[in-house]
Design a protein around this motif. Structure first.
Motif, PDB file in Angstrom:
ATOM      1  N   LEU A 153       0.620  -1.274  -0.040  1.00  0.00           N
ATOM      2  CA  LEU A 153       0.061  -0.036  -0.083  1.00  0.00           C
ATOM      3  C   LEU A 153       0.858   1.186   0.115  1.00  0.00           C
ATOM      4  CD1 LEU A 153      -2.603  -1.200   2.459  1.00  0.00           C
ATOM      5  CD2 LEU A 153      -3.054  -0.504   0.179  1.00  0.00           C
ATOM      6  N   PRO A 154       0.411   2.552  -0.509  1.00  0.00           N
ATOM      7  CA  PRO A 154       1.187   3.698  -0.519  1.00  0.00           C
ATOM      8  C   PRO A 154       1.165   4.290   0.760  1.00  0.00           C
ATOM      9  CG  PRO A 154      -1.049   3.947  -1.579  1.00  0.00           C
ATOM     10  CD  PRO A 154      -0.896   2.582  -1.434  1.00  0.00           C
ATOM     11  N   THR A 155       2.069   5.160   1.099  1.00  0.00           N
ATOM     12  CA  THR A 155       2.311   5.800   2.066  1.00  0.00           C
ATOM     13  C   THR A 155       0.647   6.672   2.277  1.00  0.00           C
ATOM     14  OG1 THR A 155       3.386   7.625   1.140  1.00  0.00           O
ATOM     15  CG2 THR A 155       4.688   5.917   1.853  1.00  0.00           C
ATOM     16  N   GLN A 156       0.681   7.008   3.578  1.00  0.00           N
ATOM     17  CA  GLN A 156      -0.509   7.823   3.781  1.00  0.00           C
ATOM     18  C   GLN A 156      -0.065   9.252   4.395  1.00  0.00           C
ATOM     19  OE1 GLN A 156      -3.361   6.588   2.800  1.00  0.00           O
ATOM     20  NE2 GLN A 156      -4.297   6.452   4.670  1.00  0.00           N
ATOM     21  N   PHE A 198       0.715  11.470   7.318  1.00  0.00           N
ATOM     22  CA  PHE A 198       1.042  10.586   8.326  1.00  0.00           C
ATOM     23  C   PHE A 198       2.231   9.718   8.296  1.00  0.00           C
ATOM     24  CE2 PHE A 198      -3.567  10.814   8.369  1.00  0.00           C
ATOM     25  CZ  PHE A 198      -3.851  11.607   9.588  1.00  0.00           C
ATOM     26  N   TYR A 199       2.856   9.243   9.388  1.00  0.00           N
ATOM     27  CA  TYR A 199       4.224   8.516   9.260  1.00  0.00           C
ATOM     28  C   TYR A 199       3.708   7.269   8.630  1.00  0.00           C
ATOM     29  CZ  TYR A 199       6.362  12.332  11.907  1.00  0.00           C
ATOM     30  OH  TYR A 199       7.185  13.506  12.634  1.00  0.00           O
ATOM     31  N   SER A 200       4.445   6.663   7.785  1.00  0.00           N
ATOM     32  CA  SER A 200       3.971   5.293   7.376  1.00  0.00           C
ATOM     33  C   SER A 200       5.197   4.330   7.029  1.00  0.00           C
ATOM     34  CB  SER A 200       3.364   5.563   5.902  1.00  0.00           C
ATOM     35  OG  SER A 200       2.265   6.383   5.913  1.00  0.00           O
ATOM     36  N   SER A 201       5.126   3.246   7.219  1.00  0.00           N
ATOM     37  CA  SER A 201       5.988   2.046   6.884  1.00  0.00           C
ATOM     38  C   SER A 201       5.286   0.809   6.521  1.00  0.00           C
ATOM     39  CB  SER A 201       6.920   1.856   8.222  1.00  0.00           C
ATOM     40  OG  SER A 201       6.015   1.385   9.178  1.00  0.00           O
ATOM     41  N   SER A 202       6.128   0.064   5.796  1.00  0.00           N
ATOM     42  CA  SER A 202       5.673  -1.430   5.712  1.00  0.00           C
ATOM     43  C   SER A 202       6.410  -2.468   6.588  1.00  0.00           C
ATOM     44  CB  SER A 202       6.028  -1.822   4.102  1.00  0.00           C
ATOM     45  OG  SER A 202       5.293  -0.783   3.197  1.00  0.00           O
ATOM     46  N   GLU A 203       5.452  -3.211   7.061  1.00  0.00           N
ATOM     47  CA  GLU A 203       5.765  -4.360   7.923  1.00  0.00           C
ATOM     48  C   GLU A 203       5.884  -5.629   7.436  1.00  0.00           C
ATOM     49  OE1 GLU A 203       2.723  -3.291  10.679  1.00  0.00           O
ATOM     50  OE2 GLU A 203       4.066  -2.347  12.173  1.00  0.00           O
ATOM     51  N   TYR A 204       6.871  -6.403   8.122  1.00  0.00           N
ATOM     52  CA  TYR A 204       6.826  -8.079   7.728  1.00  0.00           C
ATOM     53  C   TYR A 204       6.832  -8.579   9.095  1.00  0.00           C
ATOM     54  CZ  TYR A 204       8.117 -12.629   6.219  1.00  0.00           C
ATOM     55  OH  TYR A 204       7.796 -13.837   6.108  1.00  0.00           O
ATOM     56  N   TRP A 206       0.935   6.115  11.220  1.00  0.00           N
ATOM     57  CA  TRP A 206       0.209   6.781  12.734  1.00  0.00           C
ATOM     58  C   TRP A 206       0.272   8.284  12.566  1.00  0.00           C
ATOM     59  CZ3 TRP A 206       4.678   4.336  11.697  1.00  0.00           C
ATOM     60  CH2 TRP A 206       5.888   5.028  11.776  1.00  0.00           C
ATOM     61  N   GLY A 207      -0.483   8.896  13.551  1.00  0.00           N
ATOM     62  CA  GLY A 207      -0.489  10.433  13.532  1.00  0.00           C
ATOM     63  C   GLY A 207      -1.430  10.870  14.348  1.00  0.00           C
ATOM     64  N   THR A 208      -1.444  12.266  14.542  1.00  0.00           N
ATOM     65  CA  THR A 208      -2.356  12.769  15.409  1.00  0.00           C
ATOM     66  C   THR A 208      -3.475  13.409  14.600  1.00  0.00           C
ATOM     67  OG1 THR A 208      -1.057  15.022  15.137  1.00  0.00           O
ATOM     68  CG2 THR A 208      -0.787  13.732  17.070  1.00  0.00           C
ATOM     69  N   VAL A 209      -4.836  13.629  15.375  1.00  0.00           N
ATOM     70  CA  VAL A 209      -5.939  13.964  14.978  1.00  0.00           C
ATOM     71  C   VAL A 209      -5.902  15.468  15.308  1.00  0.00           C
ATOM     72  CG1 VAL A 209      -8.479  13.964  14.606  1.00  0.00           C
ATOM     73  CG2 VAL A 209      -6.983  11.862  14.911  1.00  0.00           C
ATOM     74  N   LEU A 210      -5.806  16.355  14.063  1.00  0.00           N
ATOM     75  CA  LEU A 210      -5.798  17.688  14.561  1.00  0.00           C
ATOM     76  C   LEU A 210      -6.772  18.251  15.431  1.00  0.00           C
ATOM     77  CD1 LEU A 210      -3.913  20.313  13.822  1.00  0.00           C
ATOM     78  CD2 LEU A 210      -5.658  20.873  11.753  1.00  0.00           C
ATOM     79  N   VAL A 228      -3.410   8.429  16.557  1.00  0.00           N
ATOM     80  CA  VAL A 228      -4.065   7.056  16.026  1.00  0.00           C
ATOM     81  C   VAL A 228      -2.948   6.186  15.345  1.00  0.00           C
ATOM     82  CG1 VAL A 228      -5.588   6.216  14.483  1.00  0.00           C
ATOM     83  CG2 VAL A 228      -6.244   8.251  15.618  1.00  0.00           C
ATOM     84  N   MET A 229      -2.820   4.798  15.844  1.00  0.00           N
ATOM     85  CA  MET A 229      -2.309   3.994  15.019  1.00  0.00           C
ATOM     86  C   MET A 229      -2.954   2.934  14.237  1.00  0.00           C
ATOM     87  SD  MET A 229       1.137   2.579  14.971  1.00  0.00           S
ATOM     88  CE  MET A 229       1.892   3.039  16.287  1.00  0.00           C
ATOM     89  N   VAL A 230      -2.594   2.870  13.070  1.00  0.00           N
ATOM     90  CA  VAL A 230      -3.431   1.725  11.902  1.00  0.00           C
ATOM     91  C   VAL A 230      -2.458   0.765  11.431  1.00  0.00           C
ATOM     92  CG1 VAL A 230      -4.798   1.774  10.056  1.00  0.00           C
ATOM     93  CG2 VAL A 230      -5.056   3.723  11.491  1.00  0.00           C
TER      94      VAL A 230
END
Length: 422
Positions: free
Chosen positions: A365-368, A371-377, A389-393, A399-401
């Motif tokens: 998936l592309p970066t969001q 927000f800070y984004s990373s790919s995990e394995y 993850w990032g803050t809701v203004l 929030v962490m997704v």
């Protein structure tokens, strides 16, 4: 002298300590063994959209003559579509992060990853039900011995099977009895290995895996009631293939759940006045020893006259051995009125397949942004996913997704379901 009525007022401080308990992970054997040739097919040149098409082996028939009759060449294809998406999201306030969560992020994240991975594994395991038409087991008799595994593989290969990469996926609950049955046989080297690991491992040129996430198929009324259905008539397409069969003798009239999609059927042997039906081998089109089986391609309800019309997968085409007929012929005799079938009861399904026919796609998936984004394995589950993850203004929430998209398919003629009782 001390007073006996003194009341002490003491403060108790409860601290929160890490227990280092292990995670209750599942046996993710489908994801880790799937064919990942199309894992990131969105990067393939010329591919647009969420579907990729791949080829299946072409088929021909022979003619008993040196005088040729050219036959059409058909490119058989199957599609793999990325049509599944899931996420696990959680949030905390600034105060919660500061006083409670800051040193605990990794544990929340790991639990979220395990939950998402389990759902992906269970989703892929649905090929055992959705992408099979042949099966071993009756849904009543447990599979408990090496002898049953050997018979299972014999029927699987009798129809025709790829020589390489044969894999079997069994219920984890069945494995102990199977291993125990082998220890009664005089095979010292094999028994030493199985006794030390209490796993089946490799047996009869097949690698065996165990899963606690095998799918459960709830059968329609006919399967649940053990109904024997009788053929009334058939519907054929322009190529002569039987695509539907009308049966009589349903358990009840006007039953909308008489037959459910993916119900499995087998033609009965020994019906007076009728030949026993057998599959033809997939290559060569010779009569095999495998009974004719099929799956319901759609749900079907019974009529007021207690009849039900079942759409077949695969279509069945009678053909004579070595006849210059269609390359799709797959049964030895035509299906006529009076023949009978039985339907599997509700069951849990594993699978045997060969030639790596189970395909899995998990595009990155592309970066969001922003927000800070990373790919995990995740090494424990074999699943790759995105984390952002990032803050809701203005809402005092961080929030962490964790999310992923995936698709799967399996080539049906290269697989056979393994049926376990519920």
């Amino acid at each position: 002298m001390a007073s006996p009525d003194v009341t002490n007022i003491l403060q108790q401080v409860a601290t929160y300590q890490s227990s280092d308990l292990a995670y209750l992970i599942n046996l993710n054997c489908f994801v880790t063994t799937a064919n990942t040739k199309f894992l990131n097919f969105e990067d393939k040149i010329g591919n647009l959209g969420d579907t990729v098409t791949f080829d299946r082996t072409p088929r021909y028939v022979t003619a008993n003559s040196l005088v040729i009759t050219a036959q059409g060449s058909v490119q058989r294809v199957q599609t793999l579509t990325v049509n599944n998406a899931q996420n696990v999201a959680y949030n905390f306030t600034a105060q919660q992060i500061l006083f409670n969560v800051e040193e605990y992020w990794d544990k929340f994240a790991k639990s979220a990853v395990e939950e998402l991975a389990a759902n992906i594994e269970a989703s892929v395991a649905n090929v055992c039900v959705q992408n099979t038409f042949r099966f071993y087991g009756d849904g009543v008799t447990p599979i408990t011995t090496f002898n049953q595994l050997a018979k299972m593989l014999a029927f699987f290969r009798n129809f025709g099977a790829a020589k390489n990469d044969t894999k079997g996926f069994l219920s984890d609950i069945a494995v102990p009895d199977i291993v125990g049955s082998g220890l009664n046989q005089f095979a010292q080297k094999r028994n030493d290995e199985t006794a030390m690991s209490w796993e089946i491992g490799a047996f009869s040129r097949c690698d065996w895996y165990q899963s606690n996430l095998l799918p459960v198929h709830i059968s329609g009324t006919e399967g649940q009631q053990g109904t024997v259905l009788t053929v009334v008539s058939t519907v054929k397409n322009t190529n002569g293939e039987i695509t539907q069969i009308v049966f009589s003798g349903t358990n009840a009239a006007n039953d909308v759940a008489s037959v459910l999609q993916y119900d499995k059927f087998q033609f009965s042997d020994g019906v007076a006045g009728f030949n026993d039906l057998r599959f033809l081998t997939f290559t060569g089109h010779f009569q095999s020893n495998s009974p004719v089986q099929f799956a319901a391609a759609a749900t079907a309800g019974s009529t007021a006259g207690s009849q039900v019309t079942v759409t077949l997968y695969p279509p069945l085409l009678p053909g004579k051995v070595q006849a210059a007929s269609s390359d799709t012929m797959n049964i030895n005799y035509d299906i006529v009125a009076g023949m009978q079938v039985t339907v599997l009861p509700s069951h849990r399904a594993g699978v045997v397949h060969s030639g790596n026919p189970l395909f899995l796609a998990m595009p990155q998936l592309p970066t969001q942004e922003p927000f800070y984004s990373s790919s995990e394995y995740d090494e424990d589950t074999g699943v790759s996913m995105r984390c952002y993850w990032g803050t809701v203004l203005g809402q005092n929430l961080q929030v962490m997704v964790h999310d992923a998209i995936w698709g799967y398919t399996m080539v049906p003629e290269m697989a056979m379901a393994v049926i376990f009782p519920l």
